[in-house]
Design a protein around this motif. Structure first.
Motif, PDB file in Angstrom:
ATOM      1  N   VAL A 153      42.503  37.553  34.303  1.00  0.00           N
ATOM      2  CA  VAL A 153      42.189  36.959  35.602  1.00  0.00           C
ATOM      3  C   VAL A 153      41.557  35.581  35.424  1.00  0.00           C
ATOM      4  N   ALA A 154      40.763  35.417  34.383  1.00  0.00           N
ATOM      5  CA  ALA A 154      40.120  34.123  34.133  1.00  0.00           C
ATOM      6  C   ALA A 154      41.106  33.080  33.621  1.00  0.00           C
ATOM      7  N   ASN A 155      42.272  33.514  33.187  1.00  0.00           N
ATOM      8  CA  ASN A 155      43.282  32.584  32.691  1.00  0.00           C
ATOM      9  C   ASN A 155      43.741  31.663  33.818  1.00  0.00           C
ATOM     10  N   PRO A 156      43.788  30.342  33.586  1.00  0.00           N
ATOM     11  CA  PRO A 156      44.193  29.419  34.651  1.00  0.00           C
ATOM     12  C   PRO A 156      45.552  29.790  35.244  1.00  0.00           C
ATOM     13  N   GLY A 157      45.586  29.837  36.554  1.00  0.00           N
ATOM     14  CA  GLY A 157      46.830  30.097  37.255  1.00  0.00           C
ATOM     15  C   GLY A 157      47.043  31.534  37.667  1.00  0.00           C
ATOM     16  N   PHE A 158      46.280  32.493  37.120  1.00  0.00           N
ATOM     17  CA  PHE A 158      46.518  33.901  37.432  1.00  0.00           C
ATOM     18  C   PHE A 158      46.323  34.177  38.923  1.00  0.00           C
ATOM     19  N   LEU A 159      45.168  33.807  39.443  1.00  0.00           N
ATOM     20  CA  LEU A 159      44.896  34.096  40.855  1.00  0.00           C
ATOM     21  C   LEU A 159      45.786  33.268  41.780  1.00  0.00           C
ATOM     22  N   GLU A 160      46.071  32.035  41.376  1.00  0.00           N
ATOM     23  CA  GLU A 160      46.963  31.195  42.181  1.00  0.00           C
ATOM     24  C   GLU A 160      48.334  31.863  42.332  1.00  0.00           C
ATOM     25  N   LYS A 161      48.858  32.378  41.235  1.00  0.00           N
ATOM     26  CA  LYS A 161      50.188  32.992  41.275  1.00  0.00           C
ATOM     27  C   LYS A 161      50.151  34.328  42.009  1.00  0.00           C
ATOM     28  N   LEU A 162      49.029  35.028  41.926  1.00  0.00           N
ATOM     29  CA  LEU A 162      48.896  36.280  42.669  1.00  0.00           C
ATOM     30  C   LEU A 162      48.970  36.009  44.170  1.00  0.00           C
ATOM     31  N   TRP A 163      48.205  35.024  44.633  1.00  0.00           N
ATOM     32  CA  TRP A 163      48.251  34.663  46.050  1.00  0.00           C
ATOM     33  C   TRP A 163      49.653  34.192  46.447  1.00  0.00           C
ATOM     34  N   ALA A 164      50.299  33.407  45.592  1.00  0.00           N
ATOM     35  CA  ALA A 164      51.641  32.899  45.906  1.00  0.00           C
ATOM     36  C   ALA A 164      52.656  34.029  46.002  1.00  0.00           C
ATOM     37  N   ASP A 165      52.532  35.035  45.139  1.00  0.00           N
ATOM     38  CA  ASP A 165      53.428  36.190  45.204  1.00  0.00           C
ATOM     39  C   ASP A 165      53.155  37.028  46.447  1.00  0.00           C
ATOM     40  N   TRP A 166      51.900  37.179  46.783  1.00  0.00           N
ATOM     41  CA  TRP A 166      51.531  38.070  47.881  1.00  0.00           C
ATOM     42  C   TRP A 166      51.778  37.448  49.249  1.00  0.00           C
ATOM     43  N   SER A 167      51.589  36.139  49.355  1.00  0.00           N
ATOM     44  CA  SER A 167      51.794  35.431  50.632  1.00  0.00           C
ATOM     45  C   SER A 167      52.660  34.205  50.379  1.00  0.00           C
ATOM     46  N   GLU A 185      31.792  34.026  37.962  1.00  0.00           N
ATOM     47  CA  GLU A 185      30.882  34.455  36.903  1.00  0.00           C
ATOM     48  C   GLU A 185      31.341  35.797  36.345  1.00  0.00           C
ATOM     49  N   PRO A 186      31.134  36.031  35.044  1.00  0.00           N
ATOM     50  CA  PRO A 186      31.621  37.268  34.427  1.00  0.00           C
ATOM     51  C   PRO A 186      31.170  38.552  35.117  1.00  0.00           C
ATOM     52  N   ALA A 187      29.909  38.610  35.545  1.00  0.00           N
ATOM     53  CA  ALA A 187      29.414  39.837  36.177  1.00  0.00           C
ATOM     54  C   ALA A 187      30.113  40.088  37.510  1.00  0.00           C
ATOM     55  N   ASN A 188      30.364  39.033  38.264  1.00  0.00           N
ATOM     56  CA  ASN A 188      31.038  39.190  39.555  1.00  0.00           C
ATOM     57  C   ASN A 188      32.504  39.539  39.373  1.00  0.00           C
ATOM     58  N   ALA A 190      33.778  41.166  36.809  1.00  0.00           N
ATOM     59  CA  ALA A 190      33.803  42.570  36.387  1.00  0.00           C
ATOM     60  C   ALA A 190      33.602  43.497  37.579  1.00  0.00           C
ATOM     61  N   ALA A 191      32.765  43.087  38.528  1.00  0.00           N
ATOM     62  CA  ALA A 191      32.554  43.899  39.726  1.00  0.00           C
ATOM     63  C   ALA A 191      33.827  43.999  40.549  1.00  0.00           C
ATOM     64  N   ALA A 192      34.498  42.867  40.764  1.00  0.00           N
ATOM     65  CA  ALA A 192      35.724  42.871  41.560  1.00  0.00           C
ATOM     66  C   ALA A 192      36.796  43.738  40.918  1.00  0.00           C
ATOM     67  N   ILE A 193      36.913  43.673  39.602  1.00  0.00           N
ATOM     68  CA  ILE A 193      37.879  44.509  38.881  1.00  0.00           C
ATOM     69  C   ILE A 193      37.426  45.966  38.890  1.00  0.00           C
ATOM     70  N   GLY A 194      36.114  46.167  38.976  1.00  0.00           N
ATOM     71  CA  GLY A 194      35.562  47.524  39.002  1.00  0.00           C
ATOM     72  C   GLY A 194      36.082  48.373  40.142  1.00  0.00           C
ATOM     73  N   TYR A 195      36.438  47.763  41.262  1.00  0.00           N
ATOM     74  CA  TYR A 195      37.016  48.521  42.378  1.00  0.00           C
ATOM     75  C   TYR A 195      38.283  49.244  41.916  1.00  0.00           C
ATOM     76  N   TYR A 196      39.108  48.543  41.142  1.00  0.00           N
ATOM     77  CA  TYR A 196      40.382  49.112  40.684  1.00  0.00           C
ATOM     78  C   TYR A 196      40.164  50.166  39.596  1.00  0.00           C
ATOM     79  N   ARG A 197      39.178  49.942  38.742  1.00  0.00           N
ATOM     80  CA  ARG A 197      38.891  50.925  37.701  1.00  0.00           C
ATOM     81  C   ARG A 197      38.355  52.218  38.310  1.00  0.00           C
ATOM     82  N   ALA A 198      37.604  52.091  39.378  1.00  0.00           N
ATOM     83  CA  ALA A 198      37.123  53.284  40.073  1.00  0.00           C
ATOM     84  C   ALA A 198      38.261  53.978  40.814  1.00  0.00           C
ATOM     85  N   MET A 199      39.195  53.209  41.362  1.00  0.00           N
ATOM     86  CA  MET A 199      40.286  53.770  42.158  1.00  0.00           C
ATOM     87  C   MET A 199      41.139  54.734  41.339  1.00  0.00           C
ATOM     88  N   LEU A 200      41.449  54.380  40.079  1.00  0.00           N
ATOM     89  CA  LEU A 200      42.308  55.223  39.252  1.00  0.00           C
ATOM     90  C   LEU A 200      41.519  56.115  38.297  1.00  0.00           C
TER      91      LEU A 200
END
Length: 279
Positions: A153-167, A185-188, A190-200
């Motif tokens: 996710v921290a890799n440049p372009g990951f979130l940009e391409k996710l938004w472009a694919d989704w919308s 920030e790393p802690a934040n 990790a928190a955002a990704i934590g939603y998905y780790r909890a989901m599965l």
């Protein structure tokens, strides 16, 4: 809109607010922030509501929760606590998009009116979730179960391409700036990704929160973009069959996953028509 804070369910939440009147709680998803409601909140205020959009747990400037809990039950407990701490009563309404839709389904009966967007009820979602085309769209969910998630996710372009694919076709530049400030920030992150780790179940439930009923106990307006590249529109076709009597479901033509940003006038009209004037 200025950023304010409130302590609820053991978390210091930051939130945006505008207007006076009954509470209209607006819940964002991933990868997004409370600023996603910048078109809807003024419209709610004009209709006589006090529109409040919290940054969800772990999304700065809301704090990273000390309990590290990101399961659906924790999100539901947050919404119940926010309703109380923000002075909500029986005239309050709730609107949720993406991850924000999950607690909407669990708390719909507590609010006078409820709106969920872009994620249908779990009983409608999961049968189609395992179809091949949807699994391709949902690659990130499985990536997020691994130790590679944060680096990806921290890799440049990951979130940009996710938004472009989704919308497709939507200019998400401003939104991505807000996202970088919130989960940069790393802690934040990790928190955002934590939603998905909890989901599965990669992260076991904390056990701190009672599991909410998966079936809404109050009517819900469900909205889905007809060009959603995150969760295909075919997943939403049966949503109404999994919602209580009196609910309504609409697909928004020409809109993707972030339909409230792509088609704000149309989506605002649908939401305001459903909510009606502030009680």
């Amino acid at each position: 809109m200025e950023i304010r804070t409130v302590h609820a369910n053991g978390v210091e939440f930051a939130y945006l607010a505008v207007g006076e009147g009954p509470l209209a709680l607006c819940l964002h998803g991933f990868p997004d922030t409370a600023h996603t409601w910048r078109h809807l909140m003024p419209a709610l205020a004009e209709r006589g509501y006090r529109a409040v959009a919290p940054f969800m747990r772990g999304y700065a400037p809301t704090e990273v929760p000390a309990d590290g809990a990101y399961e659906g039950a924790a999100l539901t407990a947050d919404v119940i606590a926010l309703h109380e701490e923000l002075g909500g009563d029986g005239s309050a309404v709730v609107v949720g998009h993406d991850w924000g839709a999950f607690p909407v389904y669990a708390t719909a009966g507590r609010f006078r009116r409820a709106v969920a967007m872009a994620v249908p009820p779990a009983s409608a979602l999961f049968p189609g979730f395992l179809e091949y085309d949807q699994l391709k769209r949902s690659f990130y969910v499985f990536l997020f179960q691994t130790g590679l998630a944060e680096a990806a996710v921290a890799n440049p372009g990951f979130l940009e391409k996710l938004w472009a694919d989704w919308s497709p076709g939507y200019d998400a530049g401003q939104d991505l700036e807000f996202v970088r400030r919130s989960i940069g920030e790393p802690a934040n992150l990790a928190a955002a990704i934590g939603y998905y780790r909890a989901m599965l179940g990669t992260t076991p439930p904390s056990g701190r929160y009672p599991e909410p009923s998966p079936t809404p106990t109050g009517p819900v307006l469900y909205l889905h973009g007809a060009r959603d590249g995150c969760l295909g529109p075919e997943l939403a076709k049966g949503a109404l069959d999994h919602l209580p009597e009196g609910s309504r479901a609409e697909q928004v033509a020409g809109a993707g996953h972030f339909l409230h940003l792509e088609r704000p006038d149309e989506v605002n009209h649908l939401i305001l028509d459903w909510l009606g004037p502030a009680a």
